[in-house]
Scaffold this motif. Sequence first.
Motif, short mmCIF file in Angstrom:
data_model
loop_
_atom_site.label_atom_id
_atom_site.label_comp_id
_atom_site.label_asym_id
_atom_site.label_seq_id
_atom_site.Cartn_x
_atom_site.Cartn_y
_atom_site.Cartn_z
N CYS A 287 0.84 -1.20 0.00
CA CYS A 287 0.00 0.00 0.00
C CYS A 287 0.88 1.25 0.00
CB CYS A 287 -0.91 0.03 1.23
SG CYS A 287 -2.11 -1.32 1.28
N ASP A 288 0.37 2.31 -0.61
CA ASP A 288 1.10 3.58 -0.62
C ASP A 288 1.35 4.09 0.79
OD1 ASP A 288 -0.72 4.57 -3.56
OD2 ASP A 288 1.32 3.79 -3.42
N GLU A 289 0.34 3.98 1.66
CA GLU A 289 0.48 4.48 3.03
C GLU A 289 1.60 3.76 3.77
OE1 GLU A 289 -3.56 5.11 1.47
OE2 GLU A 289 -2.29 3.34 1.71
N SER A 290 1.71 2.48 3.54
CA SER A 290 2.76 1.71 4.21
C SER A 290 4.14 2.19 3.78
CB SER A 290 2.61 0.22 3.90
OG SER A 290 1.39 -0.28 4.41
N GLN A 291 4.31 2.46 2.51
CA GLN A 291 5.59 2.96 2.03
C GLN A 291 5.88 4.36 2.56
OE1 GLN A 291 7.86 1.07 0.58
NE2 GLN A 291 6.38 -0.61 0.77
N ASP A 292 4.83 5.16 2.77
CA ASP A 292 5.01 6.46 3.41
C ASP A 292 5.55 6.30 4.82
OD1 ASP A 292 4.08 7.75 1.15
OD2 ASP A 292 2.02 7.91 1.88
N GLN A 293 5.00 5.32 5.55
CA GLN A 293 5.46 5.07 6.92
C GLN A 293 6.90 4.56 6.94
OE1 GLN A 293 2.48 2.32 8.22
NE2 GLN A 293 1.19 3.91 9.15
N LEU A 294 7.23 3.69 6.02
CA LEU A 294 8.57 3.10 6.00
C LEU A 294 9.63 4.10 5.55
CD1 LEU A 294 7.68 -0.39 4.51
CD2 LEU A 294 8.57 0.04 6.81
N GLU A 295 9.22 5.17 4.92
CA GLU A 295 10.16 6.17 4.41
C GLU A 295 11.08 6.69 5.51
OE1 GLU A 295 11.74 8.55 1.31
OE2 GLU A 295 10.13 7.06 1.15
N SER A 296 10.55 6.82 6.72
CA SER A 296 11.32 7.41 7.82
C SER A 296 12.08 6.37 8.64
CB SER A 296 10.39 8.20 8.74
OG SER A 296 9.41 7.33 9.29
N VAL A 297 11.96 5.09 8.27
CA VAL A 297 12.60 4.02 9.04
C VAL A 297 13.99 3.76 8.45
CG1 VAL A 297 12.42 1.64 9.82
CG2 VAL A 297 10.36 3.01 9.51
N PRO A 298 15.06 3.90 9.23
CA PRO A 298 16.40 3.71 8.65
C PRO A 298 16.72 2.27 8.29
CG PRO A 298 16.53 4.14 11.01
CD PRO A 298 15.10 4.35 10.63
N TRP A 299 16.13 1.30 9.01
CA TRP A 299 16.44 -0.11 8.77
C TRP A 299 15.16 -0.89 8.48
CZ3 TRP A 299 21.34 -2.39 8.86
CH2 TRP A 299 22.38 -1.56 9.25
N VAL A 300 15.14 -1.58 7.33
CA VAL A 300 14.05 -2.48 6.99
C VAL A 300 14.65 -3.87 6.77
CG1 VAL A 300 12.31 -3.08 5.27
CG2 VAL A 300 12.58 -0.70 5.96
N PHE A 301 14.19 -4.84 7.55
CA PHE A 301 14.63 -6.23 7.41
C PHE A 301 13.56 -7.00 6.65
CE2 PHE A 301 17.18 -4.57 10.73
CZ PHE A 301 18.32 -5.34 10.83
N MET A 302 13.98 -7.84 5.71
CA MET A 302 13.03 -8.59 4.88
C MET A 302 13.37 -10.08 4.92
SD MET A 302 12.69 -6.17 1.47
CE MET A 302 11.21 -6.98 0.90
#
Length: 570
Positions: A287-302
Amino acid sequence: MELPRSRRSSHSPVRGMTECGPPYTSAVNEKKSSFKTPLLLSFVIIFVVVASWLSYDIFVSFVSDTQLAQSAVVLVGVDANISSASRIAAGGDVLPGKTSTEAGKIEDRTLGGLLPDLAEFEPGVCASRSQQPHRKNYFQPSKELIRRLRRYEVRHRKCAGRARNFFHPQSQSEKDDCRYVVWIAFSGLGNRLMTLMGAFLYALLTDRTLLVDGTKDMSELFCEPIPKSSWLLPPEFTEEWLKTVNESSPQRFAHNSTDGGGSSVTADFSYIHFTYTFDHKDETFFCDESQDQLESVPWVFMKSDNYLVPGYYFVSRFNSDLGALFPDRGLMFHLLGNYLFHPSDAAWAWITRFYRSYLSNQDRLLGIQIRTFRPGPLPSFSEQLQQCILNNSILPKVVADGHSELKQQISGLRELKNGTTVLMTSLESYYYDNLREYYLSRPTESGESVAIHQPSHEGKQRTDNIGHDIKAWAEIYLLSLSDSLITSGWSTFGYAAQALAGVRPWILLKSEDDQVPDPPCVRAKSVEPCYHQFPIGNFKCPSKDAAHDRNSFAYLQPCEDVFFGAKLVQ
């Protein structure tokens, strides 16, 4: 220069002088002739013999030097049916026997700008990169993809070395603009290739730096793809620590939030979960909103065992970028896979030894990848493979059982036409034995030869066993050299081979009742892998009135082998 011809020609001047020389009538002339002719003949013979020896030495020296310098293997082509993208000549060393015209095509080691210049890497490290590539053709990357990759490499060199700061709190003044996506290894090798490529694309789209979980022998399988830097996580990220990042983590995206929905984005990191235990909340990642939220997160683990790339098209902000980077959506894995995945020296030695021994002297290479997902051999699957081959004229048929046909074929064995070399990969030897017996029992109707080779038959998959994984990676790479391919439905092993090769395979459809499906195989719509568990209208984004649906995008179509999955096509 042909050595036998040089040796034969050493006597031709003698025949020319004795048979075609002028007639001598006087006794004096005859006497002079008797003196001069042997002397002249001696000089000519000595000259020709020495010249022959020199030409032989030069010839042998040339071949020897070329063979010593040559550690790459003969290249094979890609599927001519993919005509929507231009192809470029591959780079690599020139082999003995190649003509100057063929050699002239082998110039571009960067695959049209896709790869960094070889001079940027440490010399003598990673033989597969310096001997790159094997395939005759690659598809031309877009100018925007080339530009974005060069920009990414600059960012990677800047940020990869700062990753240790994750465990060392920084003051506000010390914080930089580096952001990361961390790929956590999960499942078998085919799945890892799918998910690692997807994580890298996500890093490109979000201006992050990709770091790779190195606890699963990644450095023993692959060379570093980024010049003057490493893509491996620093050793501070231990295997024990990474195990704590799972579906139960409080950082799992879209879970455990106080309002019962939305995101659990924290100041430290967020965890994206797409293994087999994912749910519809995890799918809101698209979702677009989720990517907006993740924009400010320095670390994303997948962590994933799915090819998430088709889902990126659900994110509005990604669409224009994806279109500019990949004008032909059906070549996304082909381009990024050939950028990322270079065999380690251990895997490369295995690849080159097998290729030189069994596959190098072929007119056409057919790759067959067998995976049944069931223990033991299945006679029905062997029959299905044979029907796929013969119904679609992938290999020639053998003659009917009869003495006259056999006699005719045997009498013409010395004039046997060059044909096809088959590379078969399977955990079992049963399918190789059956196909080999079929072509050994009787000659082909066309008189063409069919040679069949299988590198290994491990019996069962042994994930995280480095010896097994090196063989698996070598076999994927060897399959990716094929002119044409037959792969097994649902298999990420086959997906990786077809995508790296840029070849649309014939896909052997999965049978649920041990009966041969009708048809036994179908031609793939593109070389892209299938997203097996693609969201089909089961989740909604906050700003959307209707659920996401693959039918909203003409370039997302059901997979040939997994009807509820989706794949990208052009």
